[in-house]
Structures are given as structure tokens and as C-alpha cells.
Motif scaffolding. Structure first.
Motif, PDB file in Angstrom:
ATOM      1  N   GLU A   1     117.643  48.798  27.296  1.00  0.00           N
ATOM      2  CA  GLU A   1     118.013  48.608  28.733  1.00  0.00           C
ATOM      3  C   GLU A   1     117.544  50.016  29.380  1.00  0.00           C
ATOM      4  OE1 GLU A   1     119.506  46.318  30.124  1.00  0.00           O
ATOM      5  OE2 GLU A   1     119.800  44.996  28.389  1.00  0.00           O
ATOM      6  N   PRO A   2     117.734  50.250  30.609  1.00  0.00           N
ATOM      7  CA  PRO A   2     117.220  51.588  31.225  1.00  0.00           C
ATOM      8  C   PRO A   2     118.027  52.499  30.894  1.00  0.00           C
ATOM      9  CG  PRO A   2     117.441  49.824  32.740  1.00  0.00           C
ATOM     10  CD  PRO A   2     118.013  49.095  31.750  1.00  0.00           C
ATOM     11  N   ASP A   3     117.201  53.495  29.980  1.00  0.00           N
ATOM     12  CA  ASP A   3     117.699  54.872  29.433  1.00  0.00           C
ATOM     13  C   ASP A   3     118.541  54.736  28.305  1.00  0.00           C
ATOM     14  OD1 ASP A   3     116.225  56.193  31.549  1.00  0.00           O
ATOM     15  OD2 ASP A   3     117.837  56.097  32.956  1.00  0.00           O
ATOM     16  N   TYR A   4     118.695  53.621  27.468  1.00  0.00           N
ATOM     17  CA  TYR A   4     119.119  53.542  26.203  1.00  0.00           C
ATOM     18  C   TYR A   4     118.825  52.321  25.634  1.00  0.00           C
ATOM     19  CZ  TYR A   4     122.593  50.044  27.704  1.00  0.00           C
ATOM     20  OH  TYR A   4     123.380  48.832  28.018  1.00  0.00           O
ATOM     21  N   PHE A   5     119.127  52.460  24.320  1.00  0.00           N
ATOM     22  CA  PHE A   5     118.839  51.030  23.397  1.00  0.00           C
ATOM     23  C   PHE A   5     120.000  51.082  22.411  1.00  0.00           C
ATOM     24  CE2 PHE A   5     116.301  54.470  21.341  1.00  0.00           C
ATOM     25  CZ  PHE A   5     116.461  54.157  19.965  1.00  0.00           C
ATOM     26  N   THR A   6     120.074  49.833  21.833  1.00  0.00           N
ATOM     27  CA  THR A   6     121.285  49.500  21.060  1.00  0.00           C
ATOM     28  C   THR A   6     120.668  48.909  19.672  1.00  0.00           C
ATOM     29  OG1 THR A   6     122.617  49.102  22.951  1.00  0.00           O
ATOM     30  CG2 THR A   6     123.593  48.181  20.608  1.00  0.00           C
ATOM     31  N   ILE A   7     121.057  49.479  18.593  1.00  0.00           N
ATOM     32  CA  ILE A   7     120.710  48.771  17.307  1.00  0.00           C
ATOM     33  C   ILE A   7     121.871  48.000  16.691  1.00  0.00           C
ATOM     34  CG2 ILE A   7     120.094  49.351  14.941  1.00  0.00           C
ATOM     35  CD1 ILE A   7     118.743  52.270  16.025  1.00  0.00           C
ATOM     36  N   ASN A   8     121.573  46.940  16.336  1.00  0.00           N
ATOM     37  CA  ASN A   8     122.846  45.899  16.033  1.00  0.00           C
ATOM     38  C   ASN A   8     122.261  45.187  14.355  1.00  0.00           C
ATOM     39  OD1 ASN A   8     124.209  45.610  18.555  1.00  0.00           O
ATOM     40  ND2 ASN A   8     122.280  44.788  19.225  1.00  0.00           N
ATOM     41  N   SER A   9     123.664  45.109  13.867  1.00  0.00           N
ATOM     42  CA  SER A   9     123.254  44.381  12.594  1.00  0.00           C
ATOM     43  C   SER A   9     124.290  42.858  12.970  1.00  0.00           C
ATOM     44  CB  SER A   9     123.975  45.264  11.378  1.00  0.00           C
ATOM     45  OG  SER A   9     123.988  44.359  10.288  1.00  0.00           O
ATOM     46  N   THR A  10     123.476  41.943  12.113  1.00  0.00           N
ATOM     47  CA  THR A  10     124.370  40.892  12.274  1.00  0.00           C
ATOM     48  C   THR A  10     125.781  40.675  11.451  1.00  0.00           C
ATOM     49  OG1 THR A  10     123.089  40.078  10.258  1.00  0.00           O
ATOM     50  CG2 THR A  10     122.227  39.460  12.463  1.00  0.00           C
ATOM     51  N   SER A  11     125.843  41.920  10.809  1.00  0.00           N
ATOM     52  CA  SER A  11     127.240  42.118  10.028  1.00  0.00           C
ATOM     53  C   SER A  11     127.960  43.255  10.639  1.00  0.00           C
ATOM     54  CB  SER A  11     126.883  42.680   8.419  1.00  0.00           C
ATOM     55  OG  SER A  11     128.120  42.828   7.781  1.00  0.00           O
ATOM     56  N   PHE A  12     129.293  43.102  11.085  1.00  0.00           N
ATOM     57  CA  PHE A  12     130.006  44.044  11.824  1.00  0.00           C
ATOM     58  C   PHE A  12     130.660  45.124  10.940  1.00  0.00           C
ATOM     59  CE2 PHE A  12     130.138  40.179  14.658  1.00  0.00           C
ATOM     60  CZ  PHE A  12     129.544  40.849  15.800  1.00  0.00           C
ATOM     61  N   THR A  13     130.443  45.127   9.624  1.00  0.00           N
ATOM     62  CA  THR A  13     130.768  45.857   8.624  1.00  0.00           C
ATOM     63  C   THR A  13     129.982  46.864   8.308  1.00  0.00           C
ATOM     64  OG1 THR A  13     130.458  44.441   6.762  1.00  0.00           O
ATOM     65  CG2 THR A  13     132.530  44.294   7.809  1.00  0.00           C
ATOM     66  N   ASP A  14     128.581  46.769   8.690  1.00  0.00           N
ATOM     67  CA  ASP A  14     127.464  47.711   8.218  1.00  0.00           C
ATOM     68  C   ASP A  14     127.847  48.926   8.846  1.00  0.00           C
ATOM     69  OD1 ASP A  14     126.284  45.650   6.605  1.00  0.00           O
ATOM     70  OD2 ASP A  14     124.922  45.166   7.814  1.00  0.00           O
ATOM     71  N   THR A  15     127.386  50.134   8.118  1.00  0.00           N
ATOM     72  CA  THR A  15     127.450  51.424   8.430  1.00  0.00           C
ATOM     73  C   THR A  15     126.136  52.067   8.077  1.00  0.00           C
ATOM     74  OG1 THR A  15     128.527  51.868   6.174  1.00  0.00           O
ATOM     75  CG2 THR A  15     130.094  51.507   8.058  1.00  0.00           C
ATOM     76  N   ALA A  16     125.024  51.445   8.215  1.00  0.00           N
ATOM     77  CA  ALA A  16     123.521  52.175   7.603  1.00  0.00           C
ATOM     78  C   ALA A  16     123.234  53.004   8.537  1.00  0.00           C
ATOM     79  CB  ALA A  16     122.621  50.744   7.656  1.00  0.00           C
ATOM     80  N   VAL A  17     122.449  53.946   7.935  1.00  0.00           N
ATOM     81  CA  VAL A  17     121.765  54.758   8.621  1.00  0.00           C
ATOM     82  C   VAL A  17     120.267  54.377   9.080  1.00  0.00           C
ATOM     83  CG1 VAL A  17     120.884  57.114   8.668  1.00  0.00           C
ATOM     84  CG2 VAL A  17     123.118  56.821   7.662  1.00  0.00           C
ATOM     85  N   VAL A  18     120.003  54.349  10.365  1.00  0.00           N
ATOM     86  CA  VAL A  18     118.820  53.719  10.603  1.00  0.00           C
ATOM     87  C   VAL A  18     117.908  54.561  11.412  1.00  0.00           C
ATOM     88  CG1 VAL A  18     117.962  51.467  12.153  1.00  0.00           C
ATOM     89  CG2 VAL A  18     120.110  51.637  11.085  1.00  0.00           C
ATOM     90  N   ASN A  19     116.541  54.651  10.975  1.00  0.00           N
ATOM     91  CA  ASN A  19     115.342  55.407  11.433  1.00  0.00           C
ATOM     92  C   ASN A  19     114.861  54.570  12.548  1.00  0.00           C
ATOM     93  OD1 ASN A  19     115.218  57.345   9.563  1.00  0.00           O
ATOM     94  ND2 ASN A  19     113.978  56.264   8.260  1.00  0.00           N
ATOM     95  N   TRP A  20     114.870  55.331  13.770  1.00  0.00           N
ATOM     96  CA  TRP A  20     114.208  54.531  15.098  1.00  0.00           C
ATOM     97  C   TRP A  20     112.895  55.531  15.504  1.00  0.00           C
ATOM     98  CZ3 TRP A  20     114.126  57.467  19.441  1.00  0.00           C
ATOM     99  CH2 TRP A  20     115.174  58.548  19.357  1.00  0.00           C
ATOM    100  N   TYR A  21     112.038  54.807  16.010  1.00  0.00           N
ATOM    101  CA  TYR A  21     110.782  55.287  16.754  1.00  0.00           C
ATOM    102  C   TYR A  21     110.485  54.584  17.955  1.00  0.00           C
ATOM    103  CZ  TYR A  21     105.943  56.354  17.688  1.00  0.00           C
ATOM    104  OH  TYR A  21     104.627  56.909  18.055  1.00  0.00           O
ATOM    105  N   VAL A  22     110.078  55.259  18.987  1.00  0.00           N
ATOM    106  CA  VAL A  22     109.647  54.535  20.193  1.00  0.00           C
ATOM    107  C   VAL A  22     108.175  54.366  20.388  1.00  0.00           C
ATOM    108  CG1 VAL A  22     109.942  54.509  22.602  1.00  0.00           C
ATOM    109  CG2 VAL A  22     111.688  55.157  21.582  1.00  0.00           C
ATOM    110  N   ALA A  23     107.562  53.322  20.146  1.00  0.00           N
ATOM    111  CA  ALA A  23     106.286  53.246  20.065  1.00  0.00           C
ATOM    112  C   ALA A  23     105.669  53.097  21.640  1.00  0.00           C
ATOM    113  CB  ALA A  23     105.931  51.804  19.358  1.00  0.00           C
ATOM    114  N   LYS A  24     106.449  52.509  22.345  1.00  0.00           N
ATOM    115  CA  LYS A  24     106.003  52.464  23.827  1.00  0.00           C
ATOM    116  C   LYS A  24     107.329  52.678  24.689  1.00  0.00           C
ATOM    117  CE  LYS A  24     104.135  48.979  27.374  1.00  0.00           C
ATOM    118  NZ  LYS A  24     105.388  48.826  28.064  1.00  0.00           N
ATOM    119  N   MET A  25     107.416  53.659  25.802  1.00  0.00           N
ATOM    120  CA  MET A  25     108.318  53.667  26.566  1.00  0.00           C
ATOM    121  C   MET A  25     108.342  52.623  27.508  1.00  0.00           C
ATOM    122  SD  MET A  25     110.117  56.516  25.981  1.00  0.00           S
ATOM    123  CE  MET A  25     110.949  57.096  27.262  1.00  0.00           C
TER     124      MET A  25
END
Length: 199
Positions: A175-199
């Protein structure tokens, strides 16, 4: 001596008329600081004061028409730019409004900039590489990352680091000025790497 048709803003010819004196003092060269046209005294003679009020320029280099500046350190090539901040560079841009300090615009027009230390290239805000990647930890299967410049068309790559729990499938939505990382499982506590390939 008489000077006519002198234009401080535009380059052009200036007509000067000189009076020849048969006997006069021999010229002796000397060097003095003229204080940027702000007045002063040299050998008991007042130095002329230049009036910049009609051209709206402080210290810097301005090439173009209808540009206005209020502070120092500008380099502007373009037309119709209004700058109130200091240390602003506009290379090939028109109709920008800059109310911030330490801003660089390259081939950018029609922007209103209010954030300090910003760079725009071809109309898009430049973000340094270290700000384009990171990690987020899911809480109840979700993490939100704030990042100025993100839009609904941004491309964001994500991967599981192996840390924390991941039982579902990861996805990302921007969305404008933020993004959301989601899992299909609401119990997940994973550490996720993210990289913006294109603004």
C-alpha cells in the motif's frame, strides 16, 4: 563614465561611454574582496551594493526563468522552481516547490518536497540500497513494514530465514508507504527477509 542598458539577470551587450582625461594618475592594480555586492569600503571609496530583490536569488547558481530562492547553496537548472530550503540542487527540473534542506532533483518536474535529505531521479524518490531490504518478524501470522515510497505497484521479494515458526504460506501486499507480510497460518512467528526490487 556612463553605463546604459545593463541587465543583471540576462546576458547581453551593455553600452559604456568613457571620458578621456589628458593627464591622469597611472593605473596601479590591486585586489580587494567586494563582499558579494553587499557593500563595503576600499581606499575610502564605497563599494556598490547590488540589488537582488527583483531576481530572488541568494548564493548559488541559477540558470532558467522564474526561479525563486530564500536560502543559500542552490544549483538550479530549470524554470519556475520555488526553493525555501538550503543546499538544494535541481538539475533539469521545472515547477518544483522545495520546502526542505539537502534535496537533489535530477530530471524531475512538478514535485512538492517537504522531507529533508531527499533525492528524486526521473520523478521517483531514490532510496539507498540499505533502506531497500530488511527483516520482519511475524506476530500472529502478520508483519507490517513502513517504508516511504512504497506503492501498490511495488515489487517486494520475501523469503523465510529459518528462524521462528512457519507452517503456512507467505505472501506480501503493498500500500502507499507500507507493506504487509502475511502467512496463511495465524500462529506463525517466522522471521522473514524482505527486499524491495521496485519502488
Amino acid at each position: 563614465m556612463e553605463v546604459t542598458d545593463y541587465d543583471i539577470v540576462n546576458a547581453g551587450l551593455t553600452k559604456c561611454r568613457f571620458l578621456k582625461v589628458k593627464t591622469g594618475r597611472q593605473f596601479v592594480a590591486s585586489t580587494h574582496n567586494l563582499n558579494g555586492g553587499k557593500g563595503g569600503i576600499i581606499n575610502n571609496n564605497r563599494v556598490p551594493v547590488l540589488n537582488y530583490s527583483n531576481i530572488g536569488v541568494s548564493t548559488g547558481l541559477v540558470i532558467g526563468n522564474n526561479n525563486t530562492t530564500k536560502k543559500g547553496g542552490q544549483v538550479i537548472t530549470g524554470d519556475g522552481n520555488a526553493v525555501t530550503g538550503k543546499n538544494v540542487q535541481i538539475f533539469g527540473g521545472n515547477s518544483n516547490i522545495i520546502n526542505a534542506n539537502n534535496v537533489t532533483l535530477i530530471n524531475t518536474s512538478g514535485q512538492t518536497i517537504t522531507d529533508d535529505n531527499a533525492t528524486y531521479i526521473d520523478g521517483a524518490k531514490y532510496v539507498k540500497a540499505s533502506d531497500m531490504s530488511g527483516q520482519a518478524t511475524l506476530i500472529a501470522g502478520m508483519a507490517t513494514v513502513s517504508l516511504t515510497g512504497i506503492s501498490t505497484t511495488s515489487i517486494i521479494l520475501i523469503s523465510y530465514t529459518g528462524l521462528g515458526m512457519l507452517t503456512g504460506t507467505l505472501s506480501v501486499a503493498s500500500e502507499p508507504d507500507y507493506f504487509t507480510i502475511n502467512s496463511t497460518s495465524f500462529t506463525d512467528t517466522a522471521v522473514v527477509n524482505w527486499y524491495v526490487a521496485k519502488m
